[in-house]
Design a protein around this motif. Structure first.
Motif, short mmCIF file in Angstrom:
data_model
loop_
_atom_site.label_atom_id
_atom_site.label_comp_id
_atom_site.label_asym_id
_atom_site.label_seq_id
_atom_site.Cartn_x
_atom_site.Cartn_y
_atom_site.Cartn_z
N GLY A 36 0.85 -1.15 0.22
CA GLY A 36 -0.10 0.00 0.03
C GLY A 36 0.93 1.43 0.13
O GLY A 36 0.20 2.28 0.12
N LYS A 39 3.50 1.75 -4.75
CA LYS A 39 4.46 1.41 -5.81
C LYS A 39 3.81 1.17 -7.23
O LYS A 39 4.31 1.58 -8.34
N THR A 40 2.59 0.44 -7.11
CA THR A 40 1.90 0.65 -8.30
C THR A 40 1.33 1.82 -8.83
O THR A 40 1.20 2.02 -10.24
N THR A 41 0.99 2.64 -8.01
CA THR A 41 0.51 4.01 -8.30
C THR A 41 1.62 4.76 -9.18
O THR A 41 1.52 5.35 -10.24
N GLU A 144 -2.46 10.42 1.71
CA GLU A 144 -1.39 10.70 2.78
C GLU A 144 -0.20 10.88 2.15
O GLU A 144 0.08 10.18 1.07
N1 LIG Z 1 0.52 9.72 -1.56
C1 LIG Z 1 0.24 8.90 -1.93
N2 LIG Z 1 0.72 7.99 -2.88
C2 LIG Z 1 0.32 7.07 -3.51
N3 LIG Z 1 -0.85 6.28 -2.95
C3 LIG Z 1 -1.38 6.99 -1.97
C4 LIG Z 1 -0.94 8.14 -1.62
N4 LIG Z 1 -1.85 8.46 -0.54
C5 LIG Z 1 -2.86 7.45 -0.54
N5 LIG Z 1 -2.56 6.48 -1.51
C6 LIG Z 1 -3.28 5.25 -1.87
O1 LIG Z 1 -2.55 4.20 -1.24
C7 LIG Z 1 -2.69 2.97 -2.01
C8 LIG Z 1 -1.31 2.83 -2.92
O2 LIG Z 1 -1.75 1.44 -3.60
P1 LIG Z 1 -0.61 0.61 -4.48
O3 LIG Z 1 -0.10 1.99 -5.36
O4 LIG Z 1 -1.25 -0.29 -5.08
O5 LIG Z 1 0.55 0.23 -3.44
P2 LIG Z 1 1.64 -0.85 -3.54
O6 LIG Z 1 1.99 -1.28 -4.86
O7 LIG Z 1 2.94 -0.32 -2.84
O8 LIG Z 1 0.96 -1.99 -2.74
C9 LIG Z 1 -3.72 3.59 -3.26
O9 LIG Z 1 -5.03 3.02 -2.54
C10 LIG Z 1 -3.59 5.00 -2.97
O10 LIG Z 1 -5.02 5.65 -3.34
#
Ligand SMILES: Nc1ncnc2c1ncn2[C@@H]1O[C@H](COP(=O)(O)OP(=O)(O)O)[C@@H](O)[C@H]1O
Ligand SMILES: [Mg+2]
Length: 156
Positions: A36, A39-41, A144
Motif C-alpha cells: 500500500g 508502488k503500483t501507483t 496521505e
Molecule cells: N501519497 C500517496 N501516494 C500513493 N498512493 C497513495 C497516497 N496516498 C494514498 N494512497 C493510496 O494508497 C494506495 C497505494 O496502493 P498501491 O499503489 O497499489 O501500493 P503498492 O503497489 O505499494 O502496494 C492506493 O489506494 C492509493 O490511493
C-alpha cells in the motif's frame, strides 16, 4: 539520495511520470516499500510517460508482464518493452528466473521495473536502481504523504 514528497495518489502518478522521462533502455529498477506504499501507483505514472495507454495493475500472480512502449518514447529511450514485475508473492527468487525474468531484463531494448525487487535481490544484477517509498501508516484509499527516495540518475 533525492527525496520527493507525494501528497496524494494523483501526486504519486505525477512523480512516476517525471521519473519515467529519465528512464533509458537497459535499466533495471527495484520499487520498494510496504504493502500500500504506492508502488503500483508510481508505476502507473511511469507507464503513462512511456506511452503505455492501457491500465496497469500489479502482476502479482503472473510475476511479470511485458508491455510495448509507445513509438515516440521508443525513440527517446531506446527501449521497445517495459517489463513490470512484482515479487510480493515470491517465496524463492529462482521462481523469477524460471519464469524468464532474467532473460527479459537482459534484453537491451527493455526497461525493467520490479515491485518488491528487494525480495529477489540475489537474482538481480548489482547495477539495479532502487526507488524506495516511505510511509508512516498504510491506510488505503485516502490520500496521505509518501516520501519517494530516488537515485540521482532518475531524479527529476
Ligand atoms: N501519497 C500517496 N501516494 C500513493 N498512493 C497513495 C497516497 N496516498 C494514498 N494512497 C493510496 O494508497 C494506495 C497505494 O496502493 P498501491 O499503489 O497499489 O501500493 P503498492 O503497489 O505499494 O502496494 C492506493 O489506494 C492509493 O490511493
Ligand atoms: Mg503493487
Amino acid at each position: 539520495m533525492p527525496v520527493i514528497t507525494a501528497g496524494s495518489a494523483r501526486d504519486m502518478q505525477l512523480v512516476g511520470q517525471k521519473i519515467g522521462r529519465k528512464l533509458r533502455a537497459g535499466q533495471i529498477i527495484s520499487l520498494e516499500g510496504q504493502l500500500g506504499a504506492g508502488k503500483t501507483t508510481l508505476m502507473q505514472g511511469i507507464a503513462k510517460s512511456l506511452g503505455v495507454t492501457k491500465a496497469l495493475t500489479s502482476p502479482t500472480f503472473i510475476l511479470y508482464r511485458v508491455i510495448p512502449i509507445g513509438a515516440v518514447q521508443e525513440k527517446k529511450t531506446g527501449a521497445r518493452w517495459l517489463v513490470h514485475g512484482d515479487a510480493y508473492r515470491v517465496t524463492r527468487a529462482q521462481e523469477f528466473l524460471e519464469a524468464g525474468l532474467a532473460d527479459a531484463a537482459q534484453d537491451p531494448q527493455t526497461i525493467t521495473i520490479i515491485e518488491w525487487g528487494d525480495r529477489i535481490r540475489e537474482i538481480l544484477p548489482r547495477r539495479v536502481l532502487r526507488i524506495k517509498i516511505n510511509t508512516q501508516t498504510k491506510r488505503r484509499g485516502s490520500d496521505e504523504a509518501r516520501h519517494v527516495h530516488v537515485p540521482t540518475a532518475l531524479a527529476p
